[in-house]
Design an enzyme around this catalytic site. Structure first.
Site, PDB file in Angstrom:
ATOM      1  N   ASP A  38       0.815  -1.231   0.000  1.00  0.00           N
ATOM      2  CA  ASP A  38       0.000   0.000   0.000  1.00  0.00           C
ATOM      3  C   ASP A  38       0.841   1.271   0.000  1.00  0.00           C
ATOM      4  O   ASP A  38       0.424   2.303   0.525  1.00  0.00           O
ATOM      5  CB  ASP A  38      -0.949   0.043   1.207  1.00  0.00           C
ATOM      6  CG  ASP A  38      -1.745  -1.228   1.359  1.00  0.00           C
ATOM      7  OD1 ASP A  38      -2.241  -1.708   0.335  1.00  0.00           O
ATOM      8  OD2 ASP A  38      -1.858  -1.741   2.485  1.00  0.00           O
TER       9      ASP A  38
ATOM     10  N   LYS B 195       2.400   2.309  -4.981  1.00  0.00           N
ATOM     11  CA  LYS B 195       3.186   1.846  -6.130  1.00  0.00           C
ATOM     12  C   LYS B 195       2.459   2.087  -7.441  1.00  0.00           C
ATOM     13  O   LYS B 195       3.075   2.403  -8.443  1.00  0.00           O
ATOM     14  CB  LYS B 195       3.459   0.340  -6.012  1.00  0.00           C
ATOM     15  CG  LYS B 195       4.387  -0.031  -4.892  1.00  0.00           C
ATOM     16  CD  LYS B 195       4.599  -1.534  -4.831  1.00  0.00           C
ATOM     17  CE  LYS B 195       3.401  -2.328  -4.401  1.00  0.00           C
ATOM     18  NZ  LYS B 195       2.912  -2.088  -3.059  1.00  0.00           N
TER      19      LYS B 195
ATOM     20  N   THR C 128       2.755 -12.475   3.179  1.00  0.00           N
ATOM     21  CA  THR C 128       1.978 -13.118   2.139  1.00  0.00           C
ATOM     22  C   THR C 128       2.715 -14.397   1.731  1.00  0.00           C
ATOM     23  O   THR C 128       3.769 -14.726   2.294  1.00  0.00           O
ATOM     24  CB  THR C 128       1.718 -12.164   0.955  1.00  0.00           C
ATOM     25  OG1 THR C 128       0.757 -12.768   0.091  1.00  0.00           O
ATOM     26  CG2 THR C 128       2.984 -11.812   0.204  1.00  0.00           C
TER      27      THR C 128
ATOM     28  N   GLN D 144       2.230  -5.974  -3.096  1.00  0.00           N
ATOM     29  CA  GLN D 144       2.560  -6.079  -1.670  1.00  0.00           C
ATOM     30  C   GLN D 144       3.849  -5.302  -1.369  1.00  0.00           C
ATOM     31  O   GLN D 144       4.144  -4.338  -2.041  1.00  0.00           O
ATOM     32  CB  GLN D 144       2.659  -7.540  -1.213  1.00  0.00           C
ATOM     33  CG  GLN D 144       1.328  -8.280  -1.197  1.00  0.00           C
ATOM     34  CD  GLN D 144       0.943  -8.850  -2.526  1.00  0.00           C
ATOM     35  OE1 GLN D 144       1.757  -9.430  -3.211  1.00  0.00           O
ATOM     36  NE2 GLN D 144      -0.298  -8.686  -2.902  1.00  0.00           N
TER      37      GLN D 144
ATOM     38  N   ALA E  71      -3.524  -7.877  -3.975  1.00  0.00           N
ATOM     39  CA  ALA E  71      -2.967  -6.530  -4.144  1.00  0.00           C
ATOM     40  C   ALA E  71      -4.079  -5.546  -4.463  1.00  0.00           C
ATOM     41  O   ALA E  71      -5.158  -5.931  -4.914  1.00  0.00           O
ATOM     42  CB  ALA E  71      -1.963  -6.533  -5.291  1.00  0.00           C
ATOM     43  N   GLY E  72      -3.820  -4.282  -4.221  1.00  0.00           N
ATOM     44  CA  GLY E  72      -4.781  -3.250  -4.598  1.00  0.00           C
ATOM     45  C   GLY E  72      -4.013  -2.029  -5.052  1.00  0.00           C
ATOM     46  O   GLY E  72      -3.288  -1.430  -4.266  1.00  0.00           O
ATOM     47  N   HIS E  73      -4.113  -1.713  -6.323  1.00  0.00           N
ATOM     48  CA  HIS E  73      -3.386  -0.560  -6.858  1.00  0.00           C
ATOM     49  C   HIS E  73      -4.384   0.474  -7.359  1.00  0.00           C
ATOM     50  O   HIS E  73      -5.272   0.152  -8.147  1.00  0.00           O
ATOM     51  CB  HIS E  73      -2.445  -0.986  -7.991  1.00  0.00           C
ATOM     52  CG  HIS E  73      -1.323  -1.852  -7.515  1.00  0.00           C
ATOM     53  ND1 HIS E  73      -0.599  -2.671  -8.337  1.00  0.00           N
ATOM     54  CD2 HIS E  73      -0.812  -2.033  -6.283  1.00  0.00           C
ATOM     55  CE1 HIS E  73       0.317  -3.306  -7.632  1.00  0.00           C
ATOM     56  NE2 HIS E  73       0.203  -2.941  -6.377  1.00  0.00           N
TER      57      HIS E  73
END
Ligand code: IMP
Length: 430
Positions: A13, A16, A240, A225, A39-41
């Site tokens: 987080d 990136k 992870t 991550q 993941a969360g982008h």
């Protein structure tokens, strides 16, 4: 240089997505090499905010080709949703623009159910996973009975493999975890549809990338991550199940040594963490609310994948130095400097103390941070709004001082600083 790698230098987080978005301007390929839809982008382009979990976020540039490398685990449901959502937002995602490695592993609903059941069974010892089935999918891979994207090319065998995987996991779910079984036939039918849908995307992505490198095209390896979530080098067991660190970009894409250019470590100007595990510089109360935000804005500190409020704290330099070393970072991208505006003082953790000893480097890696008390240096804050600042020289003196002090203490230059959520709200430092 042809292969640049972007790495999360903290617990994920770090922002990136937007740094990838910036560097993707000059890349021919944007490639994910590890992790999955845990993941969360978030990428903000004008009024559009794209939240991506699986597809490389550099894909929002029309000229790029996205790669899901062999090191990635793919949830086909997420992939389908993201492709449709991006198409809806005008980002074309034909098979020519997105190539999936035949060797990437497939996540099934059984992996997800098992992740949830495992977390529940851990009770107070839960890891706080995203419950996306990541751990169980990598377990299948390591146990050498995983199902790979290439298996989708033979639909019948694929359907049988899916059914068998669900049946086997049902035994675990019902006998060990008292959880509901899944319907193997129903899952197989849905996955056959996915196989038909994704077959045109499946390819030997390592060979594609090799050819690209030979033609001097550039690849941006997009880390998911962060370093401290790395299975080997992170805060084990609160990690992870893959390797988000820089060397894994090579294994996860099937590339050899010798092509690497920049290795950009992305770190926030403060520290955040989702999930459980030690966090020495964590803060609570007003400062925490200040750093976290209220959740009203997409950039506030609430998980992109789970919506959970993130834990927040002061920037931890022993951990950042560790990230520099493990990844061989050549530079830092510092994100969210603007969030610190208005704080009268800013703390940075320069070292740890335990039992009367001072540690600038972690004595036994980051797995057990609990015994350490942070040693803080207090720096003056600033009140000026940074959203319109585009050059280092325009920053308030206290903000310049903060950046220079970080560089000084980690030994790597800060080359980019983000001062707001929009694409152009970035300062480049030569
Ligand atoms: P898993 O990857 O879902 O197995 O979760 C393991 C740990 O990694 C949990 O603490 C998650 O919150 C954390 N995690 C996984 N992916 C991300 C991410 O993209 N950002 C931040 N934390 C993550």
């Amino acid at each position: 240089m042809p292969l640049d790698i972007i790495i999360g230098a903290q617990w994920g987080d770090e922002g990136k997505g937007r740094i990838v978005d910036l560097l993707a301007k000059n890349a021919n390929f944007v490639a994910r090499y590890s992790g999955g839809d845990n993941a969360g982008h978030t990428v903000t382009v004008g009024s559009a905010t794209h939240k991506l979990h699986l597809i490389p976020s550099g894909i929002v540039h029309e000229h790029t080709i996205g790669i899901l490398g062999n090191g990635v685990v793919i949830n086909p449901t997420t992939l389908q949703t993201e492709i449709e959502r991006l198409r809806g937002a005008g980002v074309s995602l034909t098979p020519e623009r997105l190539r999936i490695s035949y060797a990437a592993h497939i996540i099934t609903p059984a992996h997800r159910a098992l992740d949830t059941a495992l977390e529940k069974s851990r009770g107070a010892e839960a890891l706080g996973t995203t419950q996306r089935g990541i751990g169980p999918a990598y377990t299948s891979k390591v146990m050498r009975h995983g199902i790979r994207a290439g298996d989708m090319l033979d639909v019948e065998t694929f359907a049988d493999a899916i059914k068998a995987q669900v049946e086997e996991t049902n035994l675990q779910l019902t006998r060990l975890y008292d959880a509901e079984p899944l319907d193997p036939q129903q899952v197989a039918v849905a996955y056959v549809e996915f196989a038909r849908l994704f077959a045109p995307y499946i390819d030997d992505t390592a060979t594609i990338l090799h050819h690209a490198l030979r033609q001097n095209q550039s690849i941006l390896a997009e880390g998911a991550q962060g370093t401290l979530l790395d299975l080997d080098h992170g805060t084990y067991p609160f990690v992870t199940s893959s390797n988000p660190t820089a060397p894994a970009a090579l294994t996860g894409l099937g590339l050899g040594l010798g092509h690497i250019g920049r290795i950009v470590g992305v770190t926030k100007a403060f520290q955040t963490r989702v999930g459980e595990g030690p966090f020495p510089t964590e803060v609570s109360g007003d400062t925490a609310t200040r750093l976290r935000g209220t959740g009203e804005n997409p950039w506030d500190e609430f998980g992109t994948t789970t919506g959970r409020p993130r834990r927040v704290g002061w920037l931890d330099l022993p951990l950042l130095r560790y990230a520099v070393r493990i990844n061989g970072l050549t530079e830092i991208a510092l994100t969210k400097l603007d969030v610190l505006t208005g704080l009268p003082e800013i703390q940075i953790c320069t070292a740890y103390r335990d039992a009367g000893r001072t540690h600038e480097h972690l004595p036994l890696g980051p797995a057990n941070l609990a015994p350490f008390t942070p040693i803080y240096e207090t720096l003056p804050g600033w009140d000026e709004d940074l959203w319109d600042v585009r050059a280092f020289s325009q920053l308030p003196a206290a903000a310049c001082n903060y950046i220079l002090r970080i560089e000084d203490l980690i030994g790597v230059p800060v080359r980019m600083v983000s001062v707001g959520p929009e694409r152009e709200q970035v300062i480049h430092i030569d």
